[in-house]
Write a protein that holds these residues in place. Structure first.
Motif, PDB file in Angstrom:
ATOM      1  N   GLU A   1      -2.895   0.319   2.731  1.00  0.00           N
ATOM      2  CA  GLU A   1      -3.069   2.032   2.654  1.00  0.00           C
ATOM      3  C   GLU A   1      -4.490   2.422   3.665  1.00  0.00           C
ATOM      4  O   GLU A   1      -4.014   3.564   4.161  1.00  0.00           O
ATOM      5  CB  GLU A   1      -3.433   2.380   1.157  1.00  0.00           C
TER       6      GLU A   1
ATOM      7  N   GLU B   1      -3.008   2.395   7.123  1.00  0.00           N
ATOM      8  CA  GLU B   1      -2.155   3.367   7.124  1.00  0.00           C
ATOM      9  C   GLU B   1      -2.950   4.863   7.468  1.00  0.00           C
ATOM     10  O   GLU B   1      -2.637   5.578   8.262  1.00  0.00           O
ATOM     11  CB  GLU B   1      -1.145   3.784   6.036  1.00  0.00           C
TER      12      GLU B   1
ATOM     13  N   ARG C   1       7.360   1.049   2.711  1.00  0.00           N
ATOM     14  CA  ARG C   1       6.959   0.689   1.380  1.00  0.00           C
ATOM     15  C   ARG C   1       8.152  -0.351   0.827  1.00  0.00           C
ATOM     16  O   ARG C   1       9.303  -0.474   1.060  1.00  0.00           O
ATOM     17  CB  ARG C   1       6.780   1.660   0.428  1.00  0.00           C
TER      18      ARG C   1
END
Length: 120
Positions: A103, A106, A120
């Motif tokens: 995360e 990202e 995902r």
């Protein structure tokens, strides 16, 4: 009294079982760790972490399935065996950390407009 003992045993077993990998949330990881990375480095790191996370997810799901089977057998056949069932908390914690790192990568990728596609 016997029902109370069985109920306590069942609750302790269910709380100790391994979770499926998709039920494990991400642990927060700051994007500051990835601030010095360029887009190519972010993509490489995301690939490395993603591979390890997929490996751990497989192990976690296998443990969850084994625990579920053992729990069912313990309850039906021999309830004291239920006390020996327990998930791998170390594996779950590492998987949560890796999800958090993905995360953070990202977010860093979005901040730099790298165009890396995360699935995902």
């Amino acid at each position: 009294m016997r029902i109370l003992v069985l109920s306590v045993a069942l609750m302790s077993v269910l709380m100790g079982c391994a979770q499926k990998s998709d039920k494990i949330g991400a642990t927060y990881v700051s994007t500051l760790e990835y601030e010095p990375y360029n887009c190519r480095q972010l993509a490489a790191e995301a690939g490395r972490i993603s591979s390890r996370a997929a490996e751990l997810a497989g192990v976690q799901d296998k443990q969850a399935q084994s625990d579920a089977i053992a729990t069912g057998a313990a309850i039906v056949l021999f309830w004291p065996a239920a006390f020996f069932i327990g998930g791998n908390k170390t594996n779950a914690a590492e998987l949560a950390r890796l999800k958090g790192e993905l995360e953070a990568i990202e977010k860093a990728s979005i901040q730099r407009d790298c165009g890396i596609e995360f699935r995902r």
